[in-house]
Design a protein around this motif. Sequence first.
Motif, PDB file in Angstrom:
ATOM      1  N   TYR A 272       0.843  -1.189   0.000  1.00  0.00           N
ATOM      2  CA  TYR A 272       0.000   0.000   0.000  1.00  0.00           C
ATOM      3  C   TYR A 272       0.884   1.247   0.000  1.00  0.00           C
ATOM      4  CZ  TYR A 272      -3.897  -3.135   0.654  1.00  0.00           C
ATOM      5  OH  TYR A 272      -4.819  -4.118   0.460  1.00  0.00           O
ATOM      6  N   PRO A 273       0.337   2.406  -0.384  1.00  0.00           N
ATOM      7  CA  PRO A 273       1.147   3.622  -0.549  1.00  0.00           C
ATOM      8  C   PRO A 273       2.038   3.975   0.638  1.00  0.00           C
ATOM      9  CG  PRO A 273      -1.008   3.965  -1.502  1.00  0.00           C
ATOM     10  CD  PRO A 273      -1.053   2.627  -0.833  1.00  0.00           C
ATOM     11  N   TYR A 275       3.691   2.166   2.382  1.00  0.00           N
ATOM     12  CA  TYR A 275       4.878   1.325   2.335  1.00  0.00           C
ATOM     13  C   TYR A 275       5.604   1.475   1.000  1.00  0.00           C
ATOM     14  CZ  TYR A 275       2.338  -0.689   6.228  1.00  0.00           C
ATOM     15  OH  TYR A 275       1.647  -0.856   7.406  1.00  0.00           O
ATOM     16  N   GLY A 276       5.307   2.564   0.294  1.00  0.00           N
ATOM     17  CA  GLY A 276       5.982   2.836  -0.963  1.00  0.00           C
ATOM     18  C   GLY A 276       5.452   2.045  -2.134  1.00  0.00           C
ATOM     19  N   GLY A 277       4.200   1.554  -2.020  1.00  0.00           N
ATOM     20  CA  GLY A 277       3.629   0.743  -3.085  1.00  0.00           C
ATOM     21  C   GLY A 277       2.525   1.441  -3.848  1.00  0.00           C
ATOM     22  N   THR A 278       1.900   0.689  -4.760  1.00  0.00           N
ATOM     23  CA  THR A 278       0.851   1.237  -5.623  1.00  0.00           C
ATOM     24  C   THR A 278      -0.507   0.592  -5.391  1.00  0.00           C
ATOM     25  OG1 THR A 278       1.404  -0.378  -7.360  1.00  0.00           O
ATOM     26  CG2 THR A 278       2.544   1.745  -7.427  1.00  0.00           C
ATOM     27  N   ARG A 279      -0.581  -0.342  -4.472  1.00  0.00           N
ATOM     28  CA  ARG A 279      -1.832  -1.049  -4.231  1.00  0.00           C
ATOM     29  C   ARG A 279      -2.855  -0.119  -3.567  1.00  0.00           C
ATOM     30  NH1 ARG A 279      -2.780  -6.464  -4.315  1.00  0.00           N
ATOM     31  NH2 ARG A 279      -4.591  -7.288  -3.192  1.00  0.00           N
ATOM     32  N   LYS A 280      -4.100  -0.235  -4.001  1.00  0.00           N
ATOM     33  CA  LYS A 280      -5.160   0.605  -3.449  1.00  0.00           C
ATOM     34  C   LYS A 280      -5.989  -0.176  -2.435  1.00  0.00           C
ATOM     35  CE  LYS A 280      -5.601   3.462  -7.611  1.00  0.00           C
ATOM     36  NZ  LYS A 280      -6.535   3.949  -8.669  1.00  0.00           N
ATOM     37  N   LEU A 281      -6.371   0.504  -1.376  1.00  0.00           N
ATOM     38  CA  LEU A 281      -7.213  -0.112  -0.351  1.00  0.00           C
ATOM     39  C   LEU A 281      -8.601  -0.377  -0.902  1.00  0.00           C
ATOM     40  CD1 LEU A 281      -6.341   1.853   2.899  1.00  0.00           C
ATOM     41  CD2 LEU A 281      -6.115  -0.617   2.575  1.00  0.00           C
ATOM     42  N   LYS A 282      -9.168  -1.517  -0.520  1.00  0.00           N
ATOM     43  CA  LYS A 282     -10.540  -1.835  -0.908  1.00  0.00           C
ATOM     44  C   LYS A 282     -11.498  -1.204   0.097  1.00  0.00           C
ATOM     45  CE  LYS A 282      -9.182  -6.292  -2.859  1.00  0.00           C
ATOM     46  NZ  LYS A 282      -9.338  -7.768  -2.775  1.00  0.00           N
ATOM     47  N   HIS A 283     -12.541  -0.593  -0.383  1.00  0.00           N
ATOM     48  CA  HIS A 283     -13.504   0.063   0.503  1.00  0.00           C
ATOM     49  C   HIS A 283     -14.822  -0.707   0.514  1.00  0.00           C
ATOM     50  CE1 HIS A 283     -10.925   3.548   1.071  1.00  0.00           C
ATOM     51  NE2 HIS A 283     -10.732   3.568  -0.241  1.00  0.00           N
TER      52      HIS A 283
END
Length: 283
Positions: A272-273, A275-283
Amino acid sequence: MGGVKYIGSFLWCAIFLYYVSINTISVLGISAEQDLSLTPRELQALTQFREIMKPRLEKEHDYMKTDIYLIRWLRAKNLNIRQAENMLMENLKWRKQYNLDGIHNEDWSDMFLDYPYTNDTYDLAGRPIGAFSLSDWDFRKAIAAGKQVRLFRYMIKLLDEATNGVLRLQREGKNVTQWKVLMNMEGFNLVQHGCGSCLPGFSYFVQAYENYYPGFADAIVAINSPAAFQVVLNLVRPVFTAQTRESLKVFGTNRAQWMAYLDKEISRDQRYPEYGGTRKLKH
């Protein structure tokens, strides 16, 4: 709980990261192949241990009868068969006494709102990752609200959930033997996270991890760890085993440094962002 009267949390995993890893942050975890490899001494001890435990595990879960599960207890006790036997039997007793098999059927919705985490990502070797941000966790708030014991049980659920994730992957034929923990320590402070009422829970949690889930952590990684963290670590460092210390990786606030490490271990689409990533949280 069987010597673990109060059990801390994944939050408290973070506390023991700093002092053991501050000078060893470039060390990577072992591969599944290395974890599965046995030395001649380990093979000899495992053969004996398997025969001793076979009748005692007859009515237990199938995974408890596998070599990769049994060897963890031997390694935790430096191949001392009698000590490993006692340790595993204490684990079985603890799981039954506190209904660990039913813990995932309990309603934890209230706890998740106040103490969120994610468990839907994997590292480059396919190991499941449990991640949380310390800024979302107010341990002192739980104590003030009388939810200390419930929070501690919730934390044990996270440990067991991560372990079940490994077992599920093994049933699917995946060569996975361990899990990872990833924590953002930004926001750590002595009032909310290092208070006097909080510390006993941490100590008991470390005992729970080492006594009931030995060797299951490939790496416990903390980023953005502030200097105040060291104050708490100095109080709890005597309880760590060498095996646990080898799993710990702690980084300060130097983003370039922890990004370099994480990029070697976890692809950015599995982070996730924060942690320096590009994964988006699911809502």
